[in-house]
Design a protein around this motif. Structure first.
Motif, PDB file in Angstrom:
ATOM      1  N   LYS A  77      47.537  34.294  53.194  1.00 21.15           N
ATOM      2  CA  LYS A  77      46.560  33.268  52.835  1.00 21.15           C
ATOM      3  C   LYS A  77      45.635  33.008  54.023  1.00 21.15           C
ATOM      4  CE  LYS A  77      48.604  32.668  48.880  1.00 21.15           C
ATOM      5  NZ  LYS A  77      48.001  33.213  47.646  1.00 21.15           N
TER       6      LYS A  77
ATOM      7  N   LYS B  44      34.451  34.682  46.431  1.00 20.28           N
ATOM      8  CA  LYS B  44      34.025  36.048  46.738  1.00 20.28           C
ATOM      9  C   LYS B  44      33.086  36.593  45.664  1.00 20.28           C
ATOM     10  CE  LYS B  44      35.990  40.527  48.109  1.00 20.28           C
ATOM     11  NZ  LYS B  44      37.230  41.297  48.322  1.00 20.28           N
TER      12      LYS B  44
ATOM     13  N   ASN C  27      40.198  26.431  42.952  1.00 20.86           N
ATOM     14  CA  ASN C  27      41.219  26.965  42.043  1.00 20.86           C
ATOM     15  C   ASN C  27      42.529  26.165  42.157  1.00 20.86           C
ATOM     16  OD1 ASN C  27      39.912  29.324  40.714  1.00 20.86           O
ATOM     17  ND2 ASN C  27      39.682  30.006  42.834  1.00 20.86           N
TER      18      ASN C  27
ATOM     19  N   GLN D  42      44.993  33.295  59.475  1.00 23.15           N
ATOM     20  CA  GLN D  42      45.714  33.678  58.271  1.00 23.15           C
ATOM     21  C   GLN D  42      47.204  33.526  58.516  1.00 23.15           C
ATOM     22  OE1 GLN D  42      44.147  37.712  58.215  1.00 23.15           O
ATOM     23  NE2 GLN D  42      46.175  38.525  58.716  1.00 23.15           N
TER      24      GLN D  42
ATOM     25  N   SER E  35      45.733  40.281  49.108  1.00 21.82           N
ATOM     26  CA  SER E  35      46.496  39.203  48.491  1.00 21.82           C
ATOM     27  C   SER E  35      47.889  39.664  48.065  1.00 21.82           C
ATOM     28  CB  SER E  35      45.739  38.665  47.273  1.00 21.82           C
ATOM     29  OG  SER E  35      45.508  39.699  46.334  1.00 21.82           O
TER      30      SER E  35
ATOM     31  N   SER F 200      34.294  35.697  36.167  1.00 26.09           N
ATOM     32  CA  SER F 200      34.293  34.574  37.099  1.00 26.09           C
ATOM     33  C   SER F 200      33.343  33.482  36.602  1.00 26.09           C
ATOM     34  CB  SER F 200      33.845  35.049  38.487  1.00 26.09           C
ATOM     35  OG  SER F 200      33.845  33.990  39.400  1.00 26.09           O
TER      36      SER F 200
ATOM     37  N   ASN G 195      50.688  38.340  49.991  1.00 23.35           N
ATOM     38  CA  ASN G 195      50.792  36.881  50.017  1.00 23.35           C
ATOM     39  C   ASN G 195      50.246  36.303  51.317  1.00 23.35           C
ATOM     40  OD1 ASN G 195      51.415  34.396  48.813  1.00 23.35           O
ATOM     41  ND2 ASN G 195      53.406  34.296  49.841  1.00 23.35           N
TER      42      ASN G 195
ATOM     43  N   GLU H  46      44.766  29.183  47.058  1.00 26.89           N
ATOM     44  CA  GLU H  46      45.693  30.196  46.533  1.00 26.89           C
ATOM     45  C   GLU H  46      44.980  31.529  46.338  1.00 26.89           C
ATOM     46  OE1 GLU H  46      48.817  30.146  46.103  1.00 26.89           O
ATOM     47  OE2 GLU H  46      49.481  28.060  45.953  1.00 26.89           O
ATOM     48  N   THR H  47      43.689  31.464  45.994  1.00 24.65           N
ATOM     49  CA  THR H  47      42.896  32.674  45.816  1.00 24.65           C
ATOM     50  C   THR H  47      41.449  32.393  46.202  1.00 24.65           C
ATOM     51  OG1 THR H  47      42.018  34.286  44.224  1.00 24.65           O
ATOM     52  CG2 THR H  47      42.561  32.105  43.372  1.00 24.65           C
ATOM     53  N   LEU H  48      40.802  33.396  46.790  1.00 23.35           N
ATOM     54  CA  LEU H  48      39.390  33.280  47.170  1.00 23.35           C
ATOM     55  C   LEU H  48      38.487  34.031  46.192  1.00 23.35           C
ATOM     56  CD1 LEU H  48      39.731  33.887  51.008  1.00 23.35           C
ATOM     57  CD2 LEU H  48      39.385  31.698  49.882  1.00 23.35           C
ATOM     58  N   ASP H  49      39.043  34.435  45.048  1.00 21.63           N
ATOM     59  CA  ASP H  49      38.307  35.298  44.114  1.00 21.63           C
ATOM     60  C   ASP H  49      36.975  34.698  43.679  1.00 21.63           C
ATOM     61  OD1 ASP H  49      40.246  37.188  44.280  1.00 21.63           O
ATOM     62  OD2 ASP H  49      41.149  36.812  42.316  1.00 21.63           O
ATOM     63  N   THR H  50      36.977  33.415  43.299  1.00 21.78           N
ATOM     64  CA  THR H  50      35.740  32.813  42.785  1.00 21.78           C
ATOM     65  C   THR H  50      34.685  32.736  43.873  1.00 21.78           C
ATOM     66  OG1 THR H  50      37.045  31.507  41.221  1.00 21.78           O
ATOM     67  CG2 THR H  50      34.755  30.841  41.565  1.00 21.78           C
TER      68      THR H  50
END
Length: 279
Positions: A187, A168, A271, A203, A182, A58, A185, A162-166
């Protein structure tokens, strides 16, 4: 010029802001796969997004140093206003305050005030524009501070990514108790609380339905929109941003609206495909 507005680079600047001469940027930095990237006019969004997609680790960010802030206060302007991203998400606010103290120790007192945006991205943009509006209206230094602090307290920030990875992986979701899988799908519809912490509002399955829920939340919270500017930032999805703008402005009147593409730090967290709305 009698005033200067310093914004950290999480806040996007419109072309008009860049060309006005009143705004100066304090750049954050990012590290991804051993590459050091400064969030300034050299930032290449497409290249950065490719690096993020290709790197298993990350990306990380660092706030501007107190010395960089201190240097930005060294100007002929009699009044300096600073806008930083939420102190709950970054050390930028504390760094700007330390820079102010260092400046005053070396050069003496000056009218410098640091605003904690309790937001990010286009939220900072709108605050910068509000400061400029107050200055152009002839308000005193203290009147600008009081008016803008009141404006910040009335702001609401929402986003769908689209993603919360960073977020998190970098510990920016500590206040969020649970996130959905995820793989389905699903969100999350996210926002900020009055302290500037990230919270989950709802959500939906898929981005389109999540954005519809975002709009519902925004309209429910919105007050005095005829007096406010609608701010939208997007990460590499201008058509999605325009659609959100259209849906909001069809349902409630705004003073005006601003759409900006995310700069470096906002790109890192939003992202590809992310949408941020601030009212």
């Amino acid at each position: 010029m009698n005033y200067r507005i310093v914004m950290d680079s999480c806040g996007e600047m419109t072309e008009e802001m860049k060309n006005s001469g009143f705004f100066k940027q304090a750049s954050l930095t990012m590290d991804i796969g051993g590459v050091h990237i400064k969030d300034d006019e050299t930032f290449d969004q497409a290249s950065f997004l490719r690096r993020v997609a290709e790197c298993p680790d990350s990306p990380k960010s660092s706030c501007p140093s107190p010395e960089e802030y201190m240097q930005s206060y060294q100007c002929d302007a009699q009044r300096v206003y600073v806008v930083t991203l939420s102190s709950e998400l970054s050390g930028s606010y504390n760094s700007a305050e330390l820079g102010r103290k260092l400046f005053e120790e070396e050069y003496g007192e000056k009218n410098i005030y640091v605003f904690n945006s309790r937001s990010a991205s286009v939220g900072e943009t709108l605050i910068g524009l509000k400061i400029q509006e107050c200055e152009e209206a002839g308000m005193s230094f203290q009147e600008v501070i009081e008016t803008v602090e009141s404006y910040i307290a009335s702001q609401h920030t929402y986003f769908v990514l689209e993603t919360l990875d960073t977020l998190k992986k970098n510990g920016r979701l500590s206040g969020v108790k649970a996130l959905v899988a995820s793989a389905l799908n699903i969100k999350p519809v996210m926002g900020s609380n009055p302290e500037g912490q990230i919270c989950q509002l709802g959500q939906a399955r898929g981005v389109k339905k999540a954005l519809a829920k975002l709009i519902d939340h925004a309209l429910k919270d919105a007050e005095h929109t005829k007096e406010k500017v609608l701010g939208i930032s997007h990460c590499n999805c201008p058509e999605r941003a325009k659609e959100v703008q259209k849906m909001l402005m069809e349902k409630t009147p705004f003073k005006s609206s601003v759409i900006v593409d995310t700069a470096g730090i906002s790109t890192m967290y939003a992202n590809d495909g992310g949408i941020i709305v601030v009212i």
